[in-house]
Every structure is written in structure tokens, then in C-alpha cells.
Design a protein around this motif. Structure first.
Motif, short mmCIF file in Angstrom:
data_model
loop_
_atom_site.label_atom_id
_atom_site.label_comp_id
_atom_site.label_asym_id
_atom_site.label_seq_id
_atom_site.Cartn_x
_atom_site.Cartn_y
_atom_site.Cartn_z
N UNK A 15 0.84 -1.20 0.00
CA UNK A 15 0.00 0.00 0.00
C UNK A 15 0.87 1.25 0.00
N UNK A 16 0.38 2.26 -0.73
CA UNK A 16 1.11 3.54 -0.70
C UNK A 16 0.86 4.23 0.63
N UNK A 17 1.87 4.84 1.18
CA UNK A 17 1.69 5.60 2.42
C UNK A 17 1.32 7.04 2.06
N UNK A 18 0.23 7.51 2.65
CA UNK A 18 -0.24 8.87 2.36
C UNK A 18 0.21 9.83 3.47
N UNK A 19 0.21 11.12 3.16
CA UNK A 19 0.53 12.13 4.17
C UNK A 19 -0.56 12.12 5.24
N UNK A 20 -0.24 12.66 6.41
CA UNK A 20 -1.20 12.75 7.52
C UNK A 20 -2.33 13.71 7.12
#
Ligand code: HAM
Length: 426
Positions: free
Chosen positions: A3-8
Motif C-alpha cells: 500500500x502507498x503511504x499517504x501524508x497525515x
């Protein structure tokens, strides 16, 4: 693929395409602040939680629900700064700055756990400006003049200035009681938030955005009508200087601000063009704060402007900030050129210090390198291959206009680039 990690959530990247707006604001502000005798200071992003509790106030939205507070590995309670004023006061007291340096500014990220929406983020950026040790209204006025100049230099016209006076802390205490007495009589008309504020922070009822409360709030007694004599004189002088300096303003008796430290002058610059998050800049005087957090009694006044909101306004007004794209995209074709083109690039940089130059000496094909040049947005491509190396020349191709490719000596090339830069052609 993982999974891609998204910004907070509520914390944004500022992509390269947006940076010109940020730099335009920062560079302009820096120049204006230098011109008014301000000095820059930089503080840590993390402070002891108590600093914000004591300065912003226990029963404010910021301290009650919006702070990013966490224990560090030793168990000390730390907080990501929700604003810069408290940190600047802490730094000034700690280093005994205020006797020597009275005018300070800083810029950087602030953190508030608010519900994110357009113009409201959990990490946002402020430009914060403060003056310490000067009690008079003339310096409140000067801060407003600085902002007027900043808006002019940024090409912003539609910002409206609202001002108010909150009086001394004693006036505020008296007025708080007046307000409680008044709203007690209309308890059934108060919404849930305002009922809670009646016992915690009655002034904030005036700030309510609930349209059903509007009429009741309009009819409430106004602090400005109960000002102590000194605060009234202070406010009159502020208005006089603004009028004499042709700065339009309106007095908004409901302007109370969301932080508890204010005394006397408060102000905001607002716009209707950004939807519900229309406050671009807010500030005021806080004569009691420095003593409250352990320094010697020092009057102070300042403001902070919200960078994201200002950037949005510049875009809405189609202001074109200066960009930092390369002037020149230098392409090396063939093995000989790939090892020699850096020496040429350094010679160009020595001869033309303002030149922005990208070197492409990789192993890509000529076609790919030309495509890269086009995508770089640079106006000019320089091409160096075997022939150019042998003749000590460079081929020059204008990428944004139709003209024939030219072959120039290095001397002529330097003259051409200097001429283009001096003429402001790029
Ligand atoms: P403030 O009104 O809380 O004042 O914030 C100043 C500005 O920061 C606002 O007018 C707005 O443009 C921007 N801002 C605040 N919260 C957010 C958010 N969640 N997202 C985006 N922008 C935001 C202060 O912080 C005081 N320290 C100002 C001051 C300095 N008073 C005296 N000296």
C-alpha cells in the motif's frame, strides 16, 4: 505491491509548482520587514506544554481541543507549537533579548488539530511579527502599516481591516461579568457551545458563527462602550493614525480573537473570497503575557498571517510570482561531450552568476534529452556533441519560440545569455 503511504490528514505537501507563490510572499515580507528594522529569530517547533497552557489560556479552543500534545521518552509533556507568539516570548525571556532587540519576526509551520477543510489545515504556516517593549498605539498602527504595504507589494487589494479594543485585563474581567448577567437572562436562546462558554469563556460567545445567535449577540452590551479611560485613549490614537495614513478600517465590536492573552488593540484582515476561512491575518497587543510566563513586565504587540490563505488569494487574483525554472538546459550528446560539458557549465556559471542552468549529461538518447529539455520549461537548450567539442562551439535552440538553431562560440554564447538576462527576457 505494498500500500502507498499517504501524508497525515490536514498536512500538505507544497509541490514545486506552488513554491514560487511561497517564495514571493517570503521574499517580499523579508524585504519589507528589513526596511522597518525587524530581525529574524528561529525557535524550535516543540515546546513544553505548559508554555501554551499558560499563554494561550486553559479554556480556549486551541488548548482544550486542538493541541498535538505527547509525552516524550522521559514522560515530559511536549506540544507541537500551535502558534509562534508564546515561543517567541519564551525565547526572548530565556535569552534576555528584549532590552536589545525589540522587533522580531519568524516564519514556519504551526500545528492545530482542527477539522480540515479548504483554508484550514492541521499543519499550516504563519509569518509572525512581534514588537516588545513599546506600550503606545503608534506601534500597533505601524504593524498595520507594514501589512498594508505588504498587501500592496503582493498585488492584493480586497482585504478589509477590522479593529477592536479589548481594554485592560480589569476591564475584561468586569465586562465578562456584564456579559454573564446579560446572557443569563436569555439562557434558553443559547446554543450548546455558548451555554458551555457562559461558565468557561463568555467573551467567546460573541465569536459564535451560529446565525440563530446573531440577533441576541448584536443586542449584548459591547466591551468597547465600557473601556477604561487609558484603553479608550489608546484606541482613539490608533484610529487617528490609521485615518491620517489613509488606511481604511471598520471597528468590529464582536472581534474577540481566539487566544486569551490580548489586551487593548486587536485586529484582523479578512476577505470574503476564501469562503468560511476568511481571516488572512490576525493580531493585537498582549501587555501582560511576558510577565505571566516569568519575564519582567514588558508591553508587546504583534500579528501572524496565514501563508496558505495568502497563497490561495494570490492564485485567485492570478498574481504571477517570479519562477525559478532554469534559463538554460544544457545537453551533452556522445561520450566526449558527456565528460566535458560540466567544465563548460562551470565556465558559464563563473561568467554569469545569476544564470540558472540544468546539465543533462546522462546516458539517455538525444530524443529523450530533448523531451526533458522541453519539460523543464527552460526557454533555451544548449547542445554539445562531437562537432561542438571539436570546434569549441555550442548549438543554441530556443525552445519557446520558432527560430533556427544557431552555432555560437563560447564567448558569443556568454554575451547572448548576459543580454537576455539583463533585458529581463526570461
Ligand atoms: P491566529 O488568529 O490564531 O493568531 O492565527 C493567525 C492566522 O493564522 C489566521 O488569521 C489564519 O490566517 C492562520 N491560521 C490559523 N489557523 C489556521 C489553520 N488551521 N489553517 C490555516 N491557517 C490558519 C495567532 O496565531 C496569534 N499568535 C497572532 C499574534 C501574533 N497575535 C499577536 N502576535
Amino acid at each position: 505491491m505494498s500500500d502507498k503511504i499517504q501524508a497525515v490528514r490536514g498536512m500538505n505537501d507544497i509541490p514545486p509548482s506552488e513554491i514560487p507563490y511561497w517564495r514571493f510572499i517570503e521574499d517580499t515580507a523579508r524585504r519589507v520587514l528589513d526596511a522597518y528594522g525587524f530581525r529574524e529569530i528561529r525557535m524550535p517547533i516543540v515546546e513544553k506544554t505548559d508554555l501554551f497552557r499558560r499563554s494561550i489560556g486553559e479554556v480556549t479552543d486551541i488548548v482544550e481541543k486542538e493541541m498535538y500534545t505527547f509525552p516524550d521518552r522521559r514522560g515530559d509533556s511536549l506540544t507541537l507549537r500551535p502558534e509562534a507568539t508564546a515561543s517567541m516570548v519564551r525565547a526572548g525571556v530565556q535569552h534576555n533579548l528584549f532590552d536589545r532587540v525589540r522587533r522580531l519576526w519568524c516564519t514556519g509551520p504551526m500545528f492545530r488539530y482542527e477539522r480540515p477543510q479548504k483554508g484550514r489545515y492541521r499543519q499550516f504556516h504563519q509569518l509572525d511579527v512581534e514588537v516588545f517593549g513599546v506600550p503606545g498605539a503608534e506601534v500597533d498602527a505601524e504593524l498595520i502599516l507594514i501589512l498594508s504595504r505588504l498587501w500592496r507589494e503582493l498585488g492584493m487589494q480586497n482585504l478589509a481591516l477590522e479593529i477592536n479594543s479589548l481594554g485592560s485585563k480589569e476591564t475584561q474581567a468586569r465586562y465578562r461579568q456584564t456579559l454573564v448577567d446579560f446572557f443569563q437572562d436569555y439562557r434558553e436562546q443559547l446554543d450548546e457551545d455558548s451555554t458551555r462558554r457562559l461558565t468557561t469563556n463568555p467573551l467567546r460567545i460573541l465569536d459564535s458563527k451560529n446565525p440563530e445567535m446573531r440577533q441576541l449577540i448584536e443586542s449584548a452590551p459591547k466591551l468597547i462602550e465600557q473601556l477604561d479611560a487609558e484603553s479608550l485613549e489608546h484606541f482613539e490614537m490608533l484610529k487617528q493614525i490609521l485615518s491620517n495614513s489613509a488606511v481604511p478600517f471598520t471597528v468590529n465590536p464582536r472581534l474577540v480573537r481566539g487566544l486569551d492573552y490580548y489586551t487593548r488593540t486587536v485586529f484582523e484582515w479578512v476577505t470574503t473570497e476564501l469562503g468560511s476561512q476568511g481571516a488572512v491575518c490576525g493580531g493585537g497587543r498582549y501587555d501582560g503575557l511576558i510577565e505571566e510566563i516569568g519575564g519582567k513586565a514588558t508591553p508587546a504587540t504583534g500579528f501572524a498571517l496565514g501563508m496558505e490563505r495568502l497563497v490561495e488569494l494570490l492564485k485567485l487574483h492570478e498574481v504571477q510570482p517570479p519562477t525559478a525554472v532554469s534559463h538554460v538546459y544544457l545537453i551533452a550528446l556522445g561520450e566526449a561531450a558527456r565528460t566535458r560539458v560540466h567544465a563548460l557549465a562551470e565556465r558559464l556559471r563563473d561568467g554569469i552568476p545569476d544564470l540558472r542552468l540544468t546539465v543533462d549529461a546522462g546516458s539517455d538518447s538525444a530524443k529523450k534529452k530533448m523531451r526533458n529539455a522541453d519539460r523543464s520549461e527552460a526557454p533555451l537548450a544548449l547542445i554539445v556533441g562531437d562537432d561542438e567539442i571539436a570546434n569549441e562551439t555550442v548549438s543554441v535552440k530556443h525552445l519557446r519560440e520558432t527560430s533556427d538553431q544557431q552555432n555560437l562560440s563560447i564567448e558569443k554564447l556568454i554575451n547572448l545569455l548576459k543580454h537576455q538576462l539583463a533585458a529581463g527576457a526570461w
